[in-house]
Design a protein around this motif. Sequence first.
Motif, PDB file in Angstrom:
ATOM      1  N   ALA A   1     -38.955  -2.330  29.663  1.00  0.00           N
ATOM      2  CA  ALA A   1     -37.960  -2.718  28.659  1.00  0.00           C
ATOM      3  C   ALA A   1     -36.745  -1.791  28.690  1.00  0.00           C
ATOM      4  O   ALA A   1     -35.615  -2.228  28.441  1.00  0.00           O
ATOM      5  CB  ALA A   1     -38.594  -2.716  27.272  1.00  0.00           C
ATOM      6  N   LYS A   2     -36.966  -0.538  29.034  1.00  0.00           N
ATOM      7  CA  LYS A   2     -35.851   0.414  29.103  1.00  0.00           C
ATOM      8  C   LYS A   2     -35.012   0.201  30.361  1.00  0.00           C
ATOM      9  O   LYS A   2     -33.782   0.182  30.302  1.00  0.00           O
ATOM     10  CB  LYS A   2     -36.392   1.846  29.086  1.00  0.00           C
ATOM     11  N   ASN A   3     -35.680   0.037  31.496  1.00  0.00           N
ATOM     12  CA  ASN A   3     -34.966   0.006  32.773  1.00  0.00           C
ATOM     13  C   ASN A   3     -34.633  -1.390  33.287  1.00  0.00           C
ATOM     14  O   ASN A   3     -33.773  -1.536  34.148  1.00  0.00           O
ATOM     15  CB  ASN A   3     -35.789   0.757  33.829  1.00  0.00           C
ATOM     16  N   TYR A   4     -35.301  -2.399  32.768  1.00  0.00           N
ATOM     17  CA  TYR A   4     -35.056  -3.777  33.222  1.00  0.00           C
ATOM     18  C   TYR A   4     -34.906  -4.695  32.021  1.00  0.00           C
ATOM     19  O   TYR A   4     -35.553  -5.721  31.890  1.00  0.00           O
ATOM     20  CB  TYR A   4     -36.194  -4.233  34.164  1.00  0.00           C
ATOM     21  N   ALA A   5     -34.014  -4.272  31.133  1.00  0.00           N
ATOM     22  CA  ALA A   5     -33.708  -5.046  29.929  1.00  0.00           C
ATOM     23  C   ALA A   5     -32.557  -6.002  30.233  1.00  0.00           C
ATOM     24  O   ALA A   5     -31.806  -5.797  31.195  1.00  0.00           O
ATOM     25  CB  ALA A   5     -33.324  -4.098  28.794  1.00  0.00           C
ATOM     26  N   PRO A   6     -32.401  -7.041  29.402  1.00  0.00           N
ATOM     27  CA  PRO A   6     -31.250  -7.934  29.609  1.00  0.00           C
ATOM     28  C   PRO A   6     -29.951  -7.142  29.463  1.00  0.00           C
ATOM     29  O   PRO A   6     -29.847  -6.239  28.629  1.00  0.00           O
ATOM     30  CB  PRO A   6     -31.379  -8.954  28.476  1.00  0.00           C
ATOM     31  N   GLU A   7     -29.008  -7.469  30.293  1.00  0.00           N
ATOM     32  CA  GLU A   7     -27.728  -6.785  30.238  1.00  0.00           C
ATOM     33  C   GLU A   7     -26.802  -7.564  29.314  1.00  0.00           C
ATOM     34  O   GLU A   7     -26.685  -8.776  29.411  1.00  0.00           O
ATOM     35  CB  GLU A   7     -27.124  -6.688  31.641  1.00  0.00           C
ATOM     36  N   ALA A   8     -26.168  -6.823  28.415  1.00  0.00           N
ATOM     37  CA  ALA A   8     -25.225  -7.471  27.495  1.00  0.00           C
ATOM     38  C   ALA A   8     -23.973  -7.826  28.290  1.00  0.00           C
ATOM     39  O   ALA A   8     -23.317  -6.966  28.875  1.00  0.00           O
ATOM     40  CB  ALA A   8     -24.887  -6.531  26.351  1.00  0.00           C
ATOM     41  N   LYS A   9     -23.680  -9.110  28.317  1.00  0.00           N
ATOM     42  CA  LYS A   9     -22.496  -9.561  29.037  1.00  0.00           C
ATOM     43  C   LYS A   9     -21.621 -10.337  28.064  1.00  0.00           C
ATOM     44  O   LYS A   9     -22.100 -11.214  27.352  1.00  0.00           O
ATOM     45  CB  LYS A   9     -22.876 -10.460  30.215  1.00  0.00           C
ATOM     46  N   GLY A  10     -20.391 -10.018  28.072  1.00  0.00           N
ATOM     47  CA  GLY A  10     -19.442 -10.752  27.244  1.00  0.00           C
ATOM     48  C   GLY A  10     -18.754 -11.816  28.073  1.00  0.00           C
ATOM     49  O   GLY A  10     -19.167 -12.152  29.174  1.00  0.00           O
ATOM     50  N   ARG A  11     -17.692 -12.315  27.518  1.00  0.00           N
ATOM     51  CA  ARG A  11     -16.897 -13.322  28.216  1.00  0.00           C
ATOM     52  C   ARG A  11     -16.277 -12.678  29.437  1.00  0.00           C
ATOM     53  O   ARG A  11     -15.922 -11.510  29.430  1.00  0.00           O
ATOM     54  CB  ARG A  11     -15.822 -13.833  27.262  1.00  0.00           C
ATOM     55  N   ARG A  12     -16.132 -13.451  30.487  1.00  0.00           N
ATOM     56  CA  ARG A  12     -15.519 -12.901  31.696  1.00  0.00           C
ATOM     57  C   ARG A  12     -14.076 -12.509  31.417  1.00  0.00           C
ATOM     58  O   ARG A  12     -13.437 -13.024  30.504  1.00  0.00           O
ATOM     59  CB  ARG A  12     -15.589 -13.899  32.848  1.00  0.00           C
ATOM     60  N   ALA A  13     -13.571 -11.604  32.222  1.00  0.00           N
ATOM     61  CA  ALA A  13     -12.181 -11.155  32.061  1.00  0.00           C
ATOM     62  C   ALA A  13     -11.228 -12.299  32.394  1.00  0.00           C
ATOM     63  O   ALA A  13     -11.530 -13.182  33.194  1.00  0.00           O
ATOM     64  CB  ALA A  13     -11.922  -9.972  32.989  1.00  0.00           C
ATOM     65  N   ASN A  14     -10.073 -12.267  31.731  1.00  0.00           N
ATOM     66  CA  ASN A  14      -9.058 -13.287  32.010  1.00  0.00           C
ATOM     67  C   ASN A  14      -8.600 -13.193  33.451  1.00  0.00           C
ATOM     68  O   ASN A  14      -8.538 -12.097  34.028  1.00  0.00           O
ATOM     69  CB  ASN A  14      -7.848 -13.116  31.089  1.00  0.00           C
ATOM     70  N   LEU A  15      -8.241 -14.334  34.020  1.00  0.00           N
ATOM     71  CA  LEU A  15      -7.701 -14.344  35.367  1.00  0.00           C
ATOM     72  C   LEU A  15      -6.265 -13.851  35.327  1.00  0.00           C
ATOM     73  O   LEU A  15      -5.477 -14.280  34.491  1.00  0.00           O
ATOM     74  CB  LEU A  15      -7.742 -15.769  35.959  1.00  0.00           C
ATOM     75  N   GLU A  16      -5.965 -12.964  36.210  1.00  0.00           N
ATOM     76  CA  GLU A  16      -4.603 -12.436  36.303  1.00  0.00           C
ATOM     77  C   GLU A  16      -3.945 -13.064  37.523  1.00  0.00           C
ATOM     78  O   GLU A  16      -4.139 -12.616  38.647  1.00  0.00           O
ATOM     79  CB  GLU A  16      -4.631 -10.909  36.443  1.00  0.00           C
ATOM     80  N   VAL A  17      -3.198 -14.131  37.302  1.00  0.00           N
ATOM     81  CA  VAL A  17      -2.552 -14.819  38.397  1.00  0.00           C
ATOM     82  C   VAL A  17      -1.054 -14.647  38.237  1.00  0.00           C
ATOM     83  O   VAL A  17      -0.491 -14.915  37.174  1.00  0.00           O
ATOM     84  CB  VAL A  17      -2.928 -16.326  38.403  1.00  0.00           C
ATOM     85  N   VAL A  18      -0.421 -14.204  39.281  1.00  0.00           N
ATOM     86  CA  VAL A  18       1.013 -13.959  39.227  1.00  0.00           C
ATOM     87  C   VAL A  18       1.780 -15.271  39.159  1.00  0.00           C
ATOM     88  O   VAL A  18       2.703 -15.422  38.366  1.00  0.00           O
ATOM     89  CB  VAL A  18       1.468 -13.133  40.453  1.00  0.00           C
ATOM     90  N   GLU A  19       1.368 -16.210  39.946  1.00  0.00           N
ATOM     91  CA  GLU A  19       2.132 -17.446  40.046  1.00  0.00           C
ATOM     92  C   GLU A  19       1.192 -18.653  40.083  1.00  0.00           C
ATOM     93  O   GLU A  19       0.289 -18.711  40.901  1.00  0.00           O
ATOM     94  CB  GLU A  19       2.957 -17.412  41.344  1.00  0.00           C
ATOM     95  N   TRP A  20       1.365 -19.579  39.170  1.00  0.00           N
ATOM     96  CA  TRP A  20       0.573 -20.803  39.144  1.00  0.00           C
ATOM     97  C   TRP A  20       1.272 -21.853  39.988  1.00  0.00           C
ATOM     98  O   TRP A  20       2.494 -21.843  40.144  1.00  0.00           O
ATOM     99  CB  TRP A  20       0.422 -21.339  37.717  1.00  0.00           C
ATOM    100  N   TYR A  21       0.511 -22.786  40.522  1.00  0.00           N
ATOM    101  CA  TYR A  21       1.101 -23.864  41.303  1.00  0.00           C
ATOM    102  C   TYR A  21       0.368 -25.145  40.980  1.00  0.00           C
ATOM    103  O   TYR A  21      -0.766 -25.141  40.519  1.00  0.00           O
ATOM    104  CB  TYR A  21       1.066 -23.566  42.799  1.00  0.00           C
ATOM    105  N   GLU A  22       1.033 -26.260  41.185  1.00  0.00           N
ATOM    106  CA  GLU A  22       0.450 -27.568  40.915  1.00  0.00           C
ATOM    107  C   GLU A  22      -0.205 -28.126  42.161  1.00  0.00           C
ATOM    108  O   GLU A  22       0.351 -28.029  43.248  1.00  0.00           O
ATOM    109  CB  GLU A  22       1.535 -28.539  40.484  1.00  0.00           C
ATOM    110  N   LEU A  23      -1.385 -28.722  41.989  1.00  0.00           N
ATOM    111  CA  LEU A  23      -2.044 -29.404  43.080  1.00  0.00           C
ATOM    112  C   LEU A  23      -1.448 -30.803  43.199  1.00  0.00           C
ATOM    113  O   LEU A  23      -1.198 -31.461  42.210  1.00  0.00           O
ATOM    114  CB  LEU A  23      -3.540 -29.506  42.852  1.00  0.00           C
TER     115      LEU A  23
END
Length: 152
Positions: free
Chosen positions: A129-151
């Motif tokens: 329980a100490k060494n193999y406990a569930p890892e607290a994970k939050g929301r993923r980090a925001n994507l840092e995109v310099v320039e968006w483009y349209e498909l």
Amino acid sequence: MKNNFQKQVKLLSGVLSIFLVLIFILFVGLFYLKNNPSFLQPELEEELVEISKEENDQIENGIHVQTGFIDDEHMDLVIQNCTSCHSAKLVTQNKMSEEGWKATIKWMQETQNLWDLGPNEAKIVSYLAKNYAPEAKGRRANLEVVEWYELK
């Protein structure tokens, strides 16, 4: 007609004779292999290298080299009781709370013939329980995109 029949009988008896000789050779060969198993597996001339306890118990960067377990109190109990039935990887790839590890141990005892761990169960569960406990994970980090483009 009689001459043709005699040829067929002669041919059949020749084929049967060859077949019986092959069966005899097969049985002799199997008898030989049964009584001389080293024929298929010649003895190795290499010397076996004994692994010392020191080499077996090496810890590097806080990890037990042989098993991959995190070096901590009661690791030896976990190695002795868990890896006698399955690989250490089966343990280290899981992340559970204390209740989850207890439930898993109970399931193994009920369905997989795991023995009663007695007073060691609390120590084993504590380590896991100490060494193999569930890892607290939050929301993923925001994507840092310099320039968006349209498909298109």
